[in-house]
Design a protein around this motif. Sequence first.
Motif, PDB file in Angstrom:
ATOM      1  N   ARG A   3       0.884  -1.164   0.000  1.00 57.96           N
ATOM      2  CA  ARG A   3       0.000   0.000   0.000  1.00 57.96           C
ATOM      3  C   ARG A   3       0.923   1.214   0.000  1.00 57.96           C
ATOM      4  NH1 ARG A   3      -4.500  -0.042   4.291  1.00 57.96           N
ATOM      5  NH2 ARG A   3      -2.801  -0.815   5.544  1.00 57.96           N
ATOM      6  N   TRP A   4       0.712   2.113  -0.965  1.00 64.00           N
ATOM      7  CA  TRP A   4       1.533   3.317  -1.075  1.00 64.00           C
ATOM      8  C   TRP A   4       0.781   4.484  -0.464  1.00 64.00           C
ATOM      9  CZ3 TRP A   4       6.419   3.445  -3.183  1.00 64.00           C
ATOM     10  CH2 TRP A   4       6.848   2.257  -3.768  1.00 64.00           C
ATOM     11  N   THR A   5       1.446   5.245   0.394  1.00 63.17           N
ATOM     12  CA  THR A   5       0.821   6.397   1.030  1.00 63.17           C
ATOM     13  C   THR A   5       1.783   7.580   1.054  1.00 63.17           C
ATOM     14  OG1 THR A   5       1.559   5.670   3.208  1.00 63.17           O
ATOM     15  CG2 THR A   5      -0.649   5.001   2.538  1.00 63.17           C
ATOM     16  N   ARG A   6       1.211   8.765   1.205  1.00 59.63           N
ATOM     17  CA  ARG A   6       2.001   9.986   1.408  1.00 59.63           C
ATOM     18  C   ARG A   6       1.528  10.612   2.710  1.00 59.63           C
ATOM     19  NH1 ARG A   6       2.158  13.367  -4.109  1.00 59.63           N
ATOM     20  NH2 ARG A   6       0.003  13.693  -3.532  1.00 59.63           N
ATOM     21  N   PRO A   7       2.412  10.729   3.674  1.00 52.62           N
ATOM     22  CA  PRO A   7       1.986  11.218   4.983  1.00 52.62           C
ATOM     23  C   PRO A   7       1.401  12.624   4.968  1.00 52.62           C
ATOM     24  CG  PRO A   7       4.329  10.597   5.001  1.00 52.62           C
ATOM     25  CD  PRO A   7       3.811  10.387   3.619  1.00 52.62           C
ATOM     26  N   ALA A  12       6.949  12.551  -0.181  1.00 48.32           N
ATOM     27  CA  ALA A  12       7.370  11.357  -0.904  1.00 48.32           C
ATOM     28  C   ALA A  12       6.413  10.202  -0.614  1.00 48.32           C
ATOM     29  CB  ALA A  12       8.791  10.971  -0.471  1.00 48.32           C
ATOM     30  N   TRP A  13       6.197   9.367  -1.627  1.00 47.15           N
ATOM     31  CA  TRP A  13       5.376   8.175  -1.466  1.00 47.15           C
ATOM     32  C   TRP A  13       6.164   7.141  -0.674  1.00 47.15           C
ATOM     33  CZ3 TRP A  13       0.358   7.719  -2.716  1.00 47.15           C
ATOM     34  CH2 TRP A  13      -0.185   8.681  -3.563  1.00 47.15           C
ATOM     35  N   LEU A  14       5.476   6.466   0.256  1.00 49.39           N
ATOM     36  CA  LEU A  14       6.090   5.431   1.071  1.00 49.39           C
ATOM     37  C   LEU A  14       5.345   4.116   0.855  1.00 49.39           C
ATOM     38  CD1 LEU A  14       6.347   7.454   4.400  1.00 49.39           C
ATOM     39  CD2 LEU A  14       8.158   7.089   2.706  1.00 49.39           C
TER      40      LEU A  14
END
Length: 172
Positions: A3-7, A12-14
């Motif tokens: 699962r890609w998220t951006r805080p 940056a995508w994590l």
Amino acid sequence: AARWTRPTGSGAWLAEDLRPLLPPSRWSWASLVNDAGTVVVRSEDDRDGSQYRLLVVSSAGSTIDLGLHVVAAALGDDDTLAGFRYDPAGALPDEPLYWHSPYSIAETLPVLAAGYGAEATLFAGGEIRGTATDADGAWLVFWRGGPGQWVIERSLKLPAGFGFSPGGANAQ
């Protein structure tokens, strides 16, 4: 599956490795995600003789097992799901399904005629849309109503041999 998220919404995508949240498998992939971060994962499950299992990972990190031989084709932002159950032997028609939430039992949607199948593939304009067959051939269809009150209606007859499911639609 990841699962890609951006805080912060612009940073940056994590990548979040979802494998620790899933049962042991040969492989898995995330097929759907909504704005809340709920992810639908398809997995080849070693426990069941290499059969395909459908899992939902909630935004809170809990894992819900929707079972074997099930496909979720649509995930709403409210965590509703639409899809179908298939027979791996191909002897039975596809059975259209709706989940009010990943925690609910799948509701079987009506088909056009007994002995024929259908696939619920997307949400659009308050309806569930997909394809179905009957003695007259294949149809684009939609389901209206709601849990326990769904009705199916034909929208457009498909040409013989035409094989596709709708992948997107506007509210019209």
